[in-house]
Design a protein around this motif. Structure first.
Motif, short mmCIF file in Angstrom:
data_model
loop_
_atom_site.label_atom_id
_atom_site.label_comp_id
_atom_site.label_asym_id
_atom_site.label_seq_id
_atom_site.Cartn_x
_atom_site.Cartn_y
_atom_site.Cartn_z
N ALA A 15 0.83 -1.21 0.00
CA ALA A 15 0.00 0.00 0.00
C ALA A 15 0.87 1.26 0.00
CB ALA A 15 -0.94 0.00 1.21
N ARG A 16 1.92 1.26 0.81
CA ARG A 16 2.80 2.44 0.84
C ARG A 16 3.51 2.64 -0.49
NH1 ARG A 16 5.74 3.42 6.66
NH2 ARG A 16 3.89 3.10 7.93
N ALA A 17 3.96 1.55 -1.11
CA ALA A 17 4.63 1.65 -2.41
C ALA A 17 3.66 2.19 -3.46
CB ALA A 17 5.18 0.29 -2.82
N LEU A 18 2.43 1.69 -3.46
CA LEU A 18 1.45 2.15 -4.43
C LEU A 18 1.08 3.61 -4.20
CD1 LEU A 18 -0.83 -0.98 -4.78
CD2 LEU A 18 0.81 -0.06 -6.43
N ASP A 19 1.19 4.08 -2.98
CA ASP A 19 0.92 5.48 -2.69
C ASP A 19 1.88 6.38 -3.48
OD1 ASP A 19 -0.84 7.16 -1.04
OD2 ASP A 19 1.05 7.87 -0.16
N VAL A 20 3.09 5.88 -3.74
CA VAL A 20 4.11 6.66 -4.46
C VAL A 20 4.10 6.34 -5.95
CG1 VAL A 20 6.59 7.09 -4.69
CG2 VAL A 20 5.59 6.82 -2.42
N ILE A 21 4.13 5.08 -6.31
CA ILE A 21 4.33 4.70 -7.71
C ILE A 21 3.15 3.96 -8.33
CG2 ILE A 21 6.84 4.66 -7.56
CD1 ILE A 21 6.49 1.52 -7.51
N GLY A 22 2.03 3.90 -7.63
CA GLY A 22 0.91 3.10 -8.10
C GLY A 22 0.10 3.70 -9.23
N GLU A 23 0.28 4.95 -9.53
CA GLU A 23 -0.46 5.57 -10.62
C GLU A 23 0.32 5.32 -11.91
OE1 GLU A 23 -1.95 8.21 -13.43
OE2 GLU A 23 0.08 8.41 -12.67
N ARG A 24 -0.37 4.95 -12.98
CA ARG A 24 0.32 4.50 -14.19
C ARG A 24 1.32 5.49 -14.73
NH1 ARG A 24 -3.46 4.54 -19.55
NH2 ARG A 24 -4.19 6.66 -19.35
N TRP A 25 1.01 6.79 -14.70
CA TRP A 25 1.95 7.76 -15.25
C TRP A 25 3.23 7.80 -14.44
CZ3 TRP A 25 1.00 8.38 -19.97
CH2 TRP A 25 -0.29 8.53 -20.45
N CYS A 26 3.15 7.56 -13.13
CA CYS A 26 4.37 7.54 -12.31
C CYS A 26 5.28 6.40 -12.73
CB CYS A 26 4.02 7.42 -10.83
SG CYS A 26 3.35 8.94 -10.11
N LEU A 27 4.72 5.21 -12.90
CA LEU A 27 5.53 4.07 -13.32
C LEU A 27 6.10 4.27 -14.72
CD1 LEU A 27 3.71 0.92 -11.93
CD2 LEU A 27 6.03 1.69 -11.43
N LEU A 28 5.32 4.87 -15.61
CA LEU A 28 5.82 5.10 -16.96
C LEU A 28 6.91 6.17 -16.98
CD1 LEU A 28 2.47 4.79 -18.94
CD2 LEU A 28 4.39 3.16 -18.88
N VAL A 29 6.83 7.16 -16.11
CA VAL A 29 7.91 8.14 -15.97
C VAL A 29 9.18 7.43 -15.50
CG1 VAL A 29 8.74 10.07 -14.56
CG2 VAL A 29 6.49 10.20 -15.64
N ASP A 42 11.21 15.66 -22.76
CA ASP A 42 11.47 14.26 -23.14
C ASP A 42 10.34 13.36 -22.67
OD1 ASP A 42 13.98 15.06 -24.12
OD2 ASP A 42 15.03 14.45 -22.28
N PHE A 43 9.99 13.52 -21.40
CA PHE A 43 8.91 12.70 -20.84
C PHE A 43 7.59 12.98 -21.56
CE2 PHE A 43 11.81 12.84 -17.11
CZ PHE A 43 11.99 11.48 -16.94
N GLN A 44 7.32 14.25 -21.81
CA GLN A 44 6.06 14.63 -22.43
C GLN A 44 5.94 14.05 -23.84
OE1 GLN A 44 4.32 16.85 -24.72
NE2 GLN A 44 2.50 16.20 -23.58
N VAL A 49 1.41 12.49 -22.40
CA VAL A 49 0.53 12.83 -21.29
C VAL A 49 0.37 14.36 -21.23
CG1 VAL A 49 2.46 12.86 -19.65
CG2 VAL A 49 0.16 12.47 -18.81
N ALA A 50 -0.76 14.81 -20.72
CA ALA A 50 -0.99 16.24 -20.57
C ALA A 50 0.08 16.85 -19.66
CB ALA A 50 -2.38 16.49 -19.99
N ARG A 51 0.48 18.06 -19.98
CA ARG A 51 1.56 18.73 -19.25
C ARG A 51 1.26 18.86 -17.75
NH1 ARG A 51 5.40 21.06 -22.27
NH2 ARG A 51 5.84 22.72 -20.78
N ASN A 52 0.00 19.19 -17.41
CA ASN A 52 -0.34 19.37 -15.99
C ASN A 52 -0.25 18.04 -15.24
OD1 ASN A 52 -2.72 18.54 -17.43
ND2 ASN A 52 -3.96 19.17 -15.68
N ILE A 53 -0.65 16.95 -15.88
CA ILE A 53 -0.57 15.64 -15.23
C ILE A 53 0.89 15.24 -15.07
CG2 ILE A 53 -1.06 13.17 -15.53
CD1 ILE A 53 -3.73 14.05 -16.82
N ASP A 56 2.51 17.14 -12.27
CA ASP A 56 2.10 16.62 -10.96
C ASP A 56 2.83 15.31 -10.64
OD1 ASP A 56 0.28 16.62 -8.57
OD2 ASP A 56 -0.30 14.71 -9.51
N ARG A 57 2.94 14.41 -11.61
CA ARG A 57 3.58 13.12 -11.35
C ARG A 57 5.08 13.29 -11.09
NH1 ARG A 57 -1.18 13.32 -11.84
NH2 ARG A 57 -2.52 11.52 -12.19
#
Length: 161
Positions: A15-29, A42-44, A49-53, A56-57
């Motif tokens: 649960a703690r790990a997913l709190d940090v990296i559990g959102e798909r854009w975070c893992l893809l970054v 480069d990431f964009q 992904v949208a610039r604001n998202i 945030d990630r």
């Protein structure tokens, strides 16, 4: 969109790990950082992904100590996002997800990218959980020692943690 509940104090490591990296854009970054992406642009471009998202990630990953911001290596006014030691330690997670995807989500012979050993050019061996003595383990060969209070009540809200 509703703000999700933080799991920073959850007794479950998953649960703690997913709190940090559990959102798909975070893992893809993180995946793209391992593949050499460093700058916001480069990431964009890679992720679409949208610039604001993305902003945030990247902020979440920097705050969690997975990425660090540093001046661009080429001396320009840009800044770069680089993996920290904490971020580098996510490599086995990315490899395990990749291998699961290769095994479960592609038809036999279907083309996909492949992670190979830079030295030999060979595909990586499957990542498999092992006991301290080297034995291969499956889910049935493990058990989670759950936290309990003084009355013996399990503290974790997650039945598997």
């Amino acid at each position: 969109m509703a703000k999700r509940k933080s799991m920073k104090a959850d007794p479950c490591p998953v649960a703690r790990a997913l709190d940090v990296i559990g959102e798909r854009w975070c893992l893809l970054v993180v995946r793209d950082a391992f593949d050499g992406a460093r700058r916001f642009g480069d990431f964009q471009r890679r992720l679409g992904v949208a610039r604001n998202i993305l902003a945030d990630r990247l902020r979440v990953l920097v705050e969690a100590g997975v990425l660090a911001v540093q001046p661009a290596a080429d001396g320009t006014a840009y800044q770069e996002y680089v993996l920290t030691a904490r971020g580098e330690s996510l490599f086995p997670v990315i490899v395990a997800l990749r291998q699961w995807g290769e095994q479960q989500l592609f038809a036999r012979g279907e083309a996909h990218s492949q992670l190979v050993d830079r030295h030999s050019g060979q595909a990586l061996a499957p990542m498999l959980p092992r006991a301290a003595d080297g034995r291969l383990l499956d889910a049935g060969g493990t058990v989670v020692n759950k936290l309990a209070d003084s009355a013996g009540q399990v503290l974790s809200p997650c039945s598997s943690c």
